[in-house]
Design an enzyme around this catalytic site. Structure first.
Site, mmCIF file in Angstrom:
data_model
loop_
_atom_site.group_PDB
_atom_site.id
_atom_site.type_symbol
_atom_site.label_atom_id
_atom_site.label_comp_id
_atom_site.label_asym_id
_atom_site.label_seq_id
_atom_site.Cartn_x
_atom_site.Cartn_y
_atom_site.Cartn_z
ATOM 1 N N LYS A 185 39.996 2.849 43.866
ATOM 2 C CA LYS A 185 41.047 1.862 43.612
ATOM 3 C C LYS A 185 40.675 0.469 44.086
ATOM 4 C CE LYS A 185 44.834 5.089 43.190
ATOM 5 N NZ LYS A 185 45.528 4.748 41.947
ATOM 6 N N THR A 211 52.262 -5.371 45.674
ATOM 7 C CA THR A 211 52.337 -4.114 44.934
ATOM 8 C C THR A 211 53.239 -3.176 45.714
ATOM 9 O OG1 THR A 211 51.055 -2.432 43.739
ATOM 10 C CG2 THR A 211 50.411 -2.864 46.003
ATOM 11 N N SER A 240 52.483 4.106 48.213
ATOM 12 C CA SER A 240 52.524 4.858 49.469
ATOM 13 C C SER A 240 51.120 5.260 49.893
ATOM 14 C CB SER A 240 53.376 6.114 49.295
ATOM 15 O OG SER A 240 52.792 6.935 48.303
ATOM 16 N N ASN A 248 46.666 5.113 48.388
ATOM 17 C CA ASN A 248 45.389 4.427 48.298
ATOM 18 C C ASN A 248 45.484 3.012 47.732
ATOM 19 O OD1 ASN A 248 43.801 6.449 49.398
ATOM 20 N ND2 ASN A 248 43.380 7.425 47.421
ATOM 21 N N GLN A 263 46.247 0.326 50.306
ATOM 22 C CA GLN A 263 45.063 -0.032 51.092
ATOM 23 C C GLN A 263 44.078 -0.856 50.274
ATOM 24 O OE1 GLN A 263 43.287 3.081 53.655
ATOM 25 N NE2 GLN A 263 44.977 4.378 53.033
ATOM 26 N N TYR A 294 44.310 -4.104 57.663
ATOM 27 C CA TYR A 294 43.638 -5.022 56.743
ATOM 28 C C TYR A 294 44.351 -6.371 56.692
ATOM 29 C CZ TYR A 294 41.033 -0.933 55.032
ATOM 30 O OH TYR A 294 40.225 0.171 54.926
ATOM 31 N N GLY A 351 45.917 10.689 36.584
ATOM 32 C CA GLY A 351 47.196 10.534 37.276
ATOM 33 C C GLY A 351 47.993 9.482 36.522
ATOM 34 N N GLY A 405 46.568 7.196 34.922
ATOM 35 C CA GLY A 405 45.778 6.935 33.717
ATOM 36 C C GLY A 405 44.800 5.775 33.840
ATOM 37 N N ALA A 415 51.546 18.716 36.994
ATOM 38 C CA ALA A 415 51.847 17.301 36.695
ATOM 39 C C ALA A 415 51.152 16.969 35.390
ATOM 40 C CB ALA A 415 51.360 16.379 37.815
ATOM 41 N N ASP A 434 51.817 15.581 32.524
ATOM 42 C CA ASP A 434 52.426 14.630 31.589
ATOM 43 C C ASP A 434 51.410 13.983 30.647
ATOM 44 O OD1 ASP A 434 51.791 13.530 34.276
ATOM 45 O OD2 ASP A 434 52.155 11.621 33.272
#
Lengths: 312, 312
Positions: free
Chosen positions: B52, B74, B77, B79, B82, B114, B178, B180, B206, B208
């Site tokens: 990420k 943003t 919760s 990655n 961070q 950070y 996840g 996408g 999951a 979807d």
């Protein structure tokens, strides 16, 4: 008595085709915490998961063709059993491994998976040695000691040799101290190929090498109590002279320091190292004030851990 | 609509100085088990421990200097919080992260470490979106979406771009699905730079994206239940068209298959990967008969795991 630069360079040439040149990793987060640049030589990525592949391979490559035909043997409950089995398989040599009855079944399966013959014995050093001697007597196999064998030591030196190829300007290098074969090999490479100094890390609960260095002669371990199962062994007459001559110092670390160092490396570097490997980093971390601003190498000896039984 | 080859190559040039070119690891034991050559692109070794970092960095590099001065925000919760915090710090941009009250304290501490400002909100998507909107309204900060943002997707493509530089002859490449953003970026690089095909791995709990591909339009996830916490999110209008066009197939995997794949990689490769990353390898392993003899890349998305709470 102490192997020359030419000796270890020759071994490197011989062994290299049979082992991985493992990556060297680093982490800016860890550098910041320690106050120096730390370079981790990842022998946990080595074949069978530990540096022991190097020594076992060299010991077999030094055999005559007649010796190779008669096979090799060792006694071990852990990494060296796997190393001898895999190296023997790779070189087309028959291996018979004497393993104590209490060795983890996953390790027995790994040794069998590499095609070696296993002989189970009682879980005492005497029974293990007698078992290996019987194999030698009956088959003419060559016995390979996991740490007190000059060919094994020279083979082990190839990890640090590779590290100095990648980072010739290291100031210091740390290795864990158990039977003494890794720190002796590391010290040989460091002495012959760099201006760096070699340090050992040893658990307080198995401080025989620390005590031996002070005494000037080999003191066997007593009341061994450490999570670093690879370091519960003792020095020998082949590696102790090298350690005495070429290792600058041995630092002791406590059990909680070993576990904390192991967890730190897992969390920050995302690599799996075994407690014995964490001992070397724990020794640097504990004494980090002495190494400020240096470039420091750590030999990560292996990564064979039961992930279902972690100390954290 | 779909970014061109020139687009993603430009992004690569821009992003590369700010991220690690992560190593590609492989294991002969795993190759043997899977029946093909598997190349693991280790984004678990990326800065802050996940791919990420790439998308977050590119999104900020695309901002005008006026936008940069007003900062970024943003809600996350995990990655991405961070990633935005670290990328912002590296680029000298002010970041405000909206985090749900139930986010792990270790992740809040990392974000604070950070230097980002944290705003805690209720643990609902509505509260998170409202919180971020408030930051935008009050400060003029630019909102960065973790996956449904073309700059983030292009940034993510740089992982696969690096992989194809090292291994141009891959036949297939797998990424977890996840939100996408990763599989879309991977598919872009694969489409423009190779003859390989892109596959997604998704948890059955999951599914979807799998359902959306069949339907041809985005179906939101329902009854989400998976250990792969990074994949509990849904596709968006920026990444779905790319996925529909360029992803060959999405394979579903069960929870026990995810855990087994994760453990296999830990034990054999000695690297720490998070459950979401294991989903991609699990998808290959489950369907290995389709990939016999191929060269297959796996994007290991990250390694941020609580080592005190393992599923094995």
């Amino acid at each position: 008595m102490i192997p020359t630069k030419e000796d270890i360079l020759n071994v490197k040439e011989l062994v290299s085709p049979h082992v991985h040149n493992t990556p060297v990793l680093h982490s800016s987060a860890i550098n910041k915490m320690v106050g120096c640049e730390v370079f981790f030589k990842c022998e946990n990525f080595q074949r069978m998961g530990a540096f022991k592949m190097r020594g076992a391979t060299n010991a077999m490559l030094q055999l005559t063709s007649e010796q190779r035909e008669r096979g090799v043997t060792t006694h071990s409950s852990g990494n060296f059993a796997q190393a001898v089995a895999l190296a023997a398989k790779s070189l087309g040599i028959k291996a018979t491994i004497v393993m104590p009855a209490n060795a983890p079944s996953v390790k027995k399966e790994a040794v069998e998976g590499y095609g070696a013959k296993i002989i189970i014995c009682e879980s005492t050093l005497e029974a293990r040695e007698a078992g290996a001697q019987e194999v030698v007597d009956q088959t003419g196999a060559t016995f390979i000691h996991p740490s007190n064998d000059i060919d094994v030591i020279n083979g082990n030196s190839t990890a640090a040799q590779e590290l100095f190829e990648d980072h010739p300007d290291l100031n210091s290098i740390f290795a864990p101290v158990g039977g003494g074969g890794l720190v002796a090999g590391t010290a040989l490479a460091t002495h012959h190929l760099s201006k760096a100094k070699t340090y050992g890390g040893e658990p307080s609960g198995a401080d025989d090498a620390f005590q031996s260095l002070i005494a000037g002669y080999i003191i066997p371990p007593v009341n061994i109590n450490t999570i670093a199962d690879g370091l519960r062994t003792q020095l020998g007459d082949q590696n102790f002279p090298i350690i005495k001559e070429l290792v600058e110092d041995i630092f002791l670390v406590e059990e909680d320091e070993i576990v904390a160092a192991m967890r730190l490396v897992w969390e920050r570097m995302k690599i799996i190292i075994e407690p014995s490997s964490a001992v070397a980093f724990a020794a640097l971390y504990k004494n980090r004030d002495l190494f400020k601003g240096q470039k420091v190498g750590i030999i990560v000896s292996g990564g064979n851990v039961d992930v279902t039984k972690l100390p954290f």
